[in-house]
Scaffold this motif. Structure first.
Motif, PDB file in Angstrom:
ATOM      1  N   ASP A 116      41.026  92.183 113.951  1.00  0.00           N
ATOM      2  CA  ASP A 116      40.501  92.737 115.324  1.00  0.00           C
ATOM      3  C   ASP A 116      40.000  91.543 116.187  1.00  0.00           C
ATOM      4  OD1 ASP A 116      38.494  92.375 113.350  1.00  0.00           O
ATOM      5  OD2 ASP A 116      37.095  93.731 114.371  1.00  0.00           O
ATOM      6  N   LYS A 117      39.712  90.364 115.573  1.00  0.00           N
ATOM      7  CA  LYS A 117      39.295  89.336 116.034  1.00  0.00           C
ATOM      8  C   LYS A 117      40.021  88.037 116.540  1.00  0.00           C
ATOM      9  CE  LYS A 117      34.874  91.047 116.591  1.00  0.00           C
ATOM     10  NZ  LYS A 117      34.394  91.547 117.817  1.00  0.00           N
ATOM     11  N   LEU A 118      40.980  87.895 115.702  1.00  0.00           N
ATOM     12  CA  LEU A 118      42.033  86.860 115.594  1.00  0.00           C
ATOM     13  C   LEU A 118      42.912  87.393 116.568  1.00  0.00           C
ATOM     14  CD1 LEU A 118      42.567  85.907 112.090  1.00  0.00           C
ATOM     15  CD2 LEU A 118      41.360  84.463 113.680  1.00  0.00           C
ATOM     16  N   LEU A 364      42.696  84.422 131.650  1.00  0.00           N
ATOM     17  CA  LEU A 364      42.945  83.632 130.297  1.00  0.00           C
ATOM     18  C   LEU A 364      43.679  84.733 129.180  1.00  0.00           C
ATOM     19  CD1 LEU A 364      42.458  81.099 128.802  1.00  0.00           C
ATOM     20  CD2 LEU A 364      40.276  82.010 127.959  1.00  0.00           C
ATOM     21  N   LEU A 365      44.854  84.630 128.768  1.00  0.00           N
ATOM     22  CA  LEU A 365      45.234  85.655 127.728  1.00  0.00           C
ATOM     23  C   LEU A 365      45.353  85.047 126.460  1.00  0.00           C
ATOM     24  CD1 LEU A 365      48.693  86.231 129.986  1.00  0.00           C
ATOM     25  CD2 LEU A 365      46.527  87.717 129.820  1.00  0.00           C
ATOM     26  N   ASN A 366      45.364  86.099 125.503  1.00  0.00           N
ATOM     27  CA  ASN A 366      45.577  85.766 124.088  1.00  0.00           C
ATOM     28  C   ASN A 366      47.055  85.313 123.829  1.00  0.00           C
ATOM     29  OD1 ASN A 366      42.946  86.657 123.107  1.00  0.00           O
ATOM     30  ND2 ASN A 366      43.422  88.553 123.008  1.00  0.00           N
ATOM     31  N   LYS A 367      47.414  84.410 122.994  1.00  0.00           N
ATOM     32  CA  LYS A 367      48.594  83.971 122.635  1.00  0.00           C
ATOM     33  C   LYS A 367      49.160  85.223 121.903  1.00  0.00           C
ATOM     34  CE  LYS A 367      51.037  80.370 120.304  1.00  0.00           C
ATOM     35  NZ  LYS A 367      51.325  79.148 119.645  1.00  0.00           N
ATOM     36  N   ALA A 368      50.618  85.081 122.153  1.00  0.00           N
ATOM     37  CA  ALA A 368      51.571  86.329 121.685  1.00  0.00           C
ATOM     38  C   ALA A 368      52.037  85.800 120.432  1.00  0.00           C
ATOM     39  CB  ALA A 368      52.656  86.753 122.791  1.00  0.00           C
ATOM     40  N   ASN A 369      52.681  86.660 119.602  1.00  0.00           N
ATOM     41  CA  ASN A 369      53.243  86.425 118.319  1.00  0.00           C
ATOM     42  C   ASN A 369      53.969  85.270 118.476  1.00  0.00           C
ATOM     43  OD1 ASN A 369      52.168  87.898 116.474  1.00  0.00           O
ATOM     44  ND2 ASN A 369      53.439  89.620 116.655  1.00  0.00           N
ATOM     45  N   HIS A 370      55.011  85.090 119.771  1.00  0.00           N
ATOM     46  CA  HIS A 370      55.927  84.207 119.720  1.00  0.00           C
ATOM     47  C   HIS A 370      56.158  83.457 121.124  1.00  0.00           C
ATOM     48  CE1 HIS A 370      59.978  82.217 119.565  1.00  0.00           C
ATOM     49  NE2 HIS A 370      60.523  82.906 120.676  1.00  0.00           N
TER      50      HIS A 370
END
Length: 535
Positions: A116-118, A364-370
């Motif tokens: 939930d945090k990563l 600012l966005l979280n990095k996606a899986n790929h």
């Protein structure tokens, strides 16, 4: 404290998912049973035993979630010194359903992370690494029936052995998900479009025409346009601006940031996404650092130089609405080898929803899986046979004066030519491959490998102007073949949709004679789906 009993597990399993109001007398009884003498209390005791052997722990007594009894108890056990990594061993009681659909409780311990945090990207790396390396997820489960064969001594001994046996994997996971230092979170941010490699403002070409992105449209520039003017350094750092850090509590933090930009074509009403750069350790400035940077820029004349560059594109000075002067810098990064990577040229993003998401604002966005970002490599060219089909557009192209306005024409041509060559060389020893690694981080569109005649490199361009395609592709094919002290191919071919003129054919023949390089142009006939003769 007494060890887990079958009664403890059955009692917990019978309650999981049941909803209680906080003030209900029965809820208070359940809370007491679980937290004072049941699975939550015993989970905490288990963790305490682990901490007595040099580990750090974090326990939880939250027995409800949204009013319902939680489906697990847990405690986190960290290797000493790894408390901030969000990687840990979990000990506790979990629940699931048996073959008959009945809820059962088990005693569990495993290697896990804060999902939930990563970032989603980090969780994906964590899971894939463990499964790839170990063949299965590192998770031990003890059923209620098996629990009768255990006591605290045996459970602790097995738990410590499990932790010791997985310590290297634990540390490898930390290094994998935090490659630039623990706590430097992987993020994605957008820059305004620029055609000067983000060294100075480049004017309106390619910039947003949307009202939602009013600054670059109305002011004629963005403060990001100097982000990679790295000749300007202060104590080994370059200072710049990224809109995504203009709001929020980021000051004093560091991030691993991948930067993208949108190129707008107002004439054809198209928009293309590109990866622009990667900064592994980007620092967000505090107020004192910002003011110091402004003072030094003014003292060295850099501030005036920026103003002069704005005048070159028809902008009369900085506009401090809505970004005041004291915030025209908000980030910095070290200027040294491997401290940042500016992609030259920017890397086209073919599936932006998968790689970035639907949000294309300056946030600012979280990095996606790929992501399709590929690290630069310095190695040796090695042929790779085969082709991975990609998402393609229609072949209904319309000439627009300079180029074909067609979505993903490049990928369509590449796949079609690959299939043509596969048919042509069927039943022979000649092999064909696409996106063949050059050995230093870039890929050759298509390669034909002939044991007798050597390798032929093909570079695909989509402009309707053959001379423009030759100009654009020439540096690339020469680099693929000769960088930095190699000769990887015997023949270089530029493929494009436009028919070459007699003057352009003569130009190619002249290059072959003067340079001694087998360089050719070959038209791909879009309408007939064929490759015409080489020139």
């Amino acid at each position: 404290m007494d060890f887990f009993t079958t009664g403890d597990l059955d009692y917990f399993a019978s309650l999981v998912g049941t909803k209680f109001e906080k003030d209900e007398p029965s809820a208070k009884i359940i809370r007491h049973n679980l937290r004072e003498k049941g699975v939550f209390a015993k989970t905490a005791h288990w963790a305490k035993l682990c901490s007595d052997h040099g580990n750090s722990i974090e326990t939880s007594f939250y027995w409800q979630m949204s009013g319902k009894i939680r489906r697990y108890s847990w405690a986190r056990v960290f290797l000493r010194g790894y408390e901030d990594t969000k990687v840990f061993f979990t000990v506790g009681v979990g629940t699931g359903k048996d073959e008959d659909g009945k809820i059962t409780a088990t005693i569990d311990y495993k290697l896990d992370c804060r999902r939930d945090k990563l970032a989603k990207h980090q969780v994906g790396l964590f899971d894939k690494f463990l499964i790839d390396q170990l063949g299965k997820y590192p998770w031990i489960t003890i059923s209620g029936a098996e629990a009768d064969n255990y006591d605290w001594d045996r459970l602790l001994l097995d738990t410590l052995a499990f932790m010791e046996g997985h310590e290297d994997w634990y540390k490898a996971c930390v290094n994998l998900i935090w490659p630039n230092g623990v706590g430097i979170e992987p993020k994605i941010a957008r820059l305004c479009w620029n055609t000067n490699n983000w060294k100075k403002p480049s004017g309106p070409s390619g910039k947003s025409t949307s009202v939602a992105n009013a600054f670059e449209k109305e002011k004629g520039y963005g403060y990001e346009e100097w982000l990679f003017d790295t000749d300007k350094q202060i104590d080994g750092y370059h200072y710049g601006f990224i809109q995504a850090f203009n709001k929020g509590k980021h000051q004093g933090k560091s991030y691993d940031v991948e930067l993208y930009s949108l190129k707008n074509d107002s004439q054809n009403r198209t928009m293309e996404y590109y990866w622009v750069a990667h900064i592994p350790q980007l620092e967000v400035l505090n107020t004192e650092q910002i003011q110091r940077a402004i003072d030094i820029y003014k003292d060295k004349g850099w501030y005036e130089e920026m103003l002069a560059q704005l005048k070159e594109i028809g902008v009369d000075g900085f506009n401090f609405d809505p970004i005041p002067e004291e915030y025209i810098f908000n980030v910095r990064f070290k200027v040294k080898e491997d401290s940042f990577k500016l992609f030259d040229p920017p890397m086209r993003i073919l599936d932006p929803v998968t790689e970035i998401g639907k949000n294309k604002h300056y946030v600012l966005l979280n990095k996606a899986n790929h992501t399709s970002i590929k690290p630069e490599k310095v190695g040796k060219y090695e042929f790779k046979e085969g082709h991975n089909p990609t998402k393609k557009g229609s072949l209904n192209v319309i000439p627009s004066g300079r180029e074909y306005t067609k979505n993903l024409l490049h990928e369509e041509i590449k796949e079609t030519v690959y299939q043509l060559f596969k048919t042509k060389f069927k039943e022979t020893d000649v092999k064909v491959g696409t996106e063949v690694p050059s050995g230093f981080g870039k890929e050759i569109d298509l390669v034909v490998k002939d044991g007798s005649d050597g390798d032929t490199f093909y570079e695909i361009k989509t402009s309707i102007n053959p001379l423009g395609c030759i100009r654009e592709a020439l540096g690339q094919v020469l680099e693929y073949c000769y960088y930095h002290e190699n000769r990887n191919a015997n023949k270089l071919v530029i493929i494009a949709p436009g028919p070459p003129s007699e003057m352009q054919k003569s130009y190619l023949a002249h290059l072959r004679q003067e340079l001694g390089i087998e360089l050719y142009y070959q038209r791909f006939n879009v309408e007939n789906q064929v490759l015409e003769k080489e020139w």
